[in-house]
Design a protein around this motif. Structure first.
Motif, PDB file in Angstrom:
ATOM      1  N   PRO A  80     -14.390  -5.700  41.296  1.00  0.00           N
ATOM      2  CA  PRO A  80     -15.130  -6.164  40.618  1.00  0.00           C
ATOM      3  C   PRO A  80     -15.929  -6.759  40.430  1.00  0.00           C
ATOM      4  CG  PRO A  80     -12.788  -6.544  39.944  1.00  0.00           C
ATOM      5  CD  PRO A  80     -13.068  -5.909  41.770  1.00  0.00           C
ATOM      6  N   PHE A  81     -16.059  -7.636  41.467  1.00  0.00           N
ATOM      7  CA  PHE A  81     -17.091  -8.885  42.409  1.00  0.00           C
ATOM      8  C   PHE A  81     -18.438  -8.537  41.977  1.00  0.00           C
ATOM      9  CE2 PHE A  81     -13.441 -11.218  42.940  1.00  0.00           C
ATOM     10  CZ  PHE A  81     -13.430 -12.291  41.788  1.00  0.00           C
ATOM     11  N   TYR A  82     -18.263  -7.454  42.911  1.00  0.00           N
ATOM     12  CA  TYR A  82     -19.266  -6.421  43.112  1.00  0.00           C
ATOM     13  C   TYR A  82     -20.403  -5.818  41.789  1.00  0.00           C
ATOM     14  CZ  TYR A  82     -19.245  -7.625  48.414  1.00  0.00           C
ATOM     15  OH  TYR A  82     -19.026  -8.090  49.435  1.00  0.00           O
ATOM     16  N   ASP A  83     -19.638  -4.999  41.069  1.00  0.00           N
ATOM     17  CA  ASP A  83     -19.737  -4.488  39.516  1.00  0.00           C
ATOM     18  C   ASP A  83     -19.640  -5.620  38.668  1.00  0.00           C
ATOM     19  OD1 ASP A  83     -18.307  -2.039  40.897  1.00  0.00           O
ATOM     20  OD2 ASP A  83     -16.575  -2.230  39.779  1.00  0.00           O
ATOM     21  N   LEU A  84     -19.447  -6.110  38.986  1.00  0.00           N
ATOM     22  CA  LEU A  84     -20.487  -7.396  38.232  1.00  0.00           C
ATOM     23  C   LEU A  84     -22.195  -8.163  38.126  1.00  0.00           C
ATOM     24  CD1 LEU A  84     -17.200 -10.101  36.821  1.00  0.00           C
ATOM     25  CD2 LEU A  84     -18.352  -8.521  35.645  1.00  0.00           C
ATOM     26  N   LEU A  85     -22.070  -7.787  39.090  1.00  0.00           N
ATOM     27  CA  LEU A  85     -23.259  -8.292  39.703  1.00  0.00           C
ATOM     28  C   LEU A  85     -24.573  -7.225  39.557  1.00  0.00           C
ATOM     29  CD1 LEU A  85     -22.592 -10.940  43.493  1.00  0.00           C
ATOM     30  CD2 LEU A  85     -23.965 -11.120  40.833  1.00  0.00           C
ATOM     31  N   SER A  86     -23.759  -6.001  40.166  1.00  0.00           N
ATOM     32  CA  SER A  86     -24.255  -4.317  39.570  1.00  0.00           C
ATOM     33  C   SER A  86     -24.597  -4.581  38.140  1.00  0.00           C
ATOM     34  CB  SER A  86     -23.480  -3.595  40.198  1.00  0.00           C
ATOM     35  OG  SER A  86     -24.068  -2.007  39.664  1.00  0.00           O
ATOM     36  N   ALA A  87     -24.625  -4.356  37.924  1.00  0.00           N
ATOM     37  CA  ALA A  87     -24.427  -4.806  36.301  1.00  0.00           C
ATOM     38  C   ALA A  87     -25.796  -5.970  35.737  1.00  0.00           C
ATOM     39  CB  ALA A  87     -23.355  -4.876  35.182  1.00  0.00           C
ATOM     40  N   PHE A  88     -25.435  -7.497  36.357  1.00  0.00           N
ATOM     41  CA  PHE A  88     -25.956  -7.986  35.730  1.00  0.00           C
ATOM     42  C   PHE A  88     -27.997  -8.133  36.287  1.00  0.00           C
ATOM     43  CE2 PHE A  88     -22.841 -10.974  36.157  1.00  0.00           C
ATOM     44  CZ  PHE A  88     -22.193 -10.996  34.862  1.00  0.00           C
ATOM     45  N   SER A  89     -27.458  -7.269  37.722  1.00  0.00           N
ATOM     46  CA  SER A  89     -28.970  -6.806  38.358  1.00  0.00           C
ATOM     47  C   SER A  89     -29.371  -5.732  38.114  1.00  0.00           C
ATOM     48  CB  SER A  89     -28.521  -6.586  39.478  1.00  0.00           C
ATOM     49  OG  SER A  89     -28.353  -6.996  40.551  1.00  0.00           O
ATOM     50  N   GLN A  90     -29.069  -4.511  36.799  1.00  0.00           N
ATOM     51  CA  GLN A  90     -29.415  -3.702  35.894  1.00  0.00           C
ATOM     52  C   GLN A  90     -30.469  -4.511  34.808  1.00  0.00           C
ATOM     53  OE1 GLN A  90     -27.263   0.023  35.246  1.00  0.00           O
ATOM     54  NE2 GLN A  90     -27.275   0.163  33.088  1.00  0.00           N
TER      55      GLN A  90
END
Length: 270
Positions: free
Chosen positions: A89-99
């Motif tokens: 979930p933490f990696y997913d959050l960073l992925s969304a913020f980067s997007q």
């Protein structure tokens, strides 16, 4: 329901069990900091992406059992280890913020849902992990609630997002109702804006309702907290519907009367 920029997060509510609050604070501060990196200030996109990549490196350190350098990330590491939280979930959050740094438009609803899967759903999954709940059905309902809450934010914030050169309403929906970006820029709710928004509201409402039974599945204070969040989403959707989706004249918000009504309903729905 809402603290600062990161709106889908019950930040250490007094309704939550005390044993969970420190971990919730640590998770929130991570999400809030990363969200600000993506959104706030006057950094160039490459600088934002570089800082988000550094946060991911700190996550890698935690994943590998090391001690991260940033105090914020050390607090997060303690929460992860104390509660055996999943890392994805933490990696997913960073992925969304980067997007968010690089992607400003979404062609269809599937693209929006994929973004919500990474920007919102991890929050619910982490809360369930803190509560010790990993039933697949509960996870699916949580995903539906979190995605719906994110969609509600998008509908509330059409004008705010436009000022950041972002449109989260699917472009094919805008095209279907013959709405051009210039109409959003002009804060113009005429023409087919109302039926377009009502269609968005109805789709979101059905998604929120599909996940709503989780509020009764979870017992105790977390169940009450979740029921309040769901009812808050329902109230905002009602306000959006009543205004015909005209978010340009007034962004719908929850009042103290709404909170009293929601608390009464949440307590009765046990």
């Amino acid at each position: 329901m809402s603290v600062g920029h990161y709106e889908n997060f019950p930040v250490g509510s007094i309704l939550l069990p005390r044993r969970m609050r420190r971990a919730v604070h640590a998770i929130y501060h991570f999400a809030r900091y990363a969200d600000d990196v993506a959104d706030e200030g006057d950094q160039q996109p490459q600088e934002r992406l570089r800082e988000l990549a550094q946060l991911q490196e700190q996550l890698d350190v935690i994943r590998d059992g090391g001690t991260p350098a940033m105090p914020l990330m050390r607090n997060l590491a303690a929460a992860i280890r104390s509660h055996a939280l999943p890392m994805q979930p933490f990696y997913d959050l960073l992925s969304a913020f980067s997007q968010d740094v690089v992607k400003k438009r979404y062609q269809n609803f599937a693209e929006v849902v994929d973004y919500c899967r990474r920007s919102a759903n991890p929050v619910g999954r982490l809360m369930l992990a803190l509560y010790g709940e990993n039933d697949p059905r509960s996870l699916a309902m949580s995903d539906g609630i979190c995605t719906a809450l994110q969609l509600i934010n998008f509908l509330q914030d059409v004008a705010i997002d436009w000022d950041k050169d972002r449109i989260y309403i699917p472009l094919d929906d805008l095209e279907k109702f013959r709405i051009r970006e210039s109409q959003i820029a002009g804060r113009d709710a005429s023409g087919l804006w109302r039926p377009m928004m009502l269609a968005q509201i109805e789709r979101t409402r059905k998604m929120l309702q599909a996940g709503a039974p989780l509020g009764k599945v979870l017992k105790g204070r977390l169940g009450l907290e979740l029921r309040l969040v769901i009812m808050g989403g329902e109230r905002i959707l009602k306000k959006l519907h009543d205004s015909g989706g005209d978010v340009f004249r007034q962004r719908p918000v929850l009042t103290w009367r709404d909170w009293i009504y929601m608390l009464w309903r949440a307590l009765r729905a046990r």
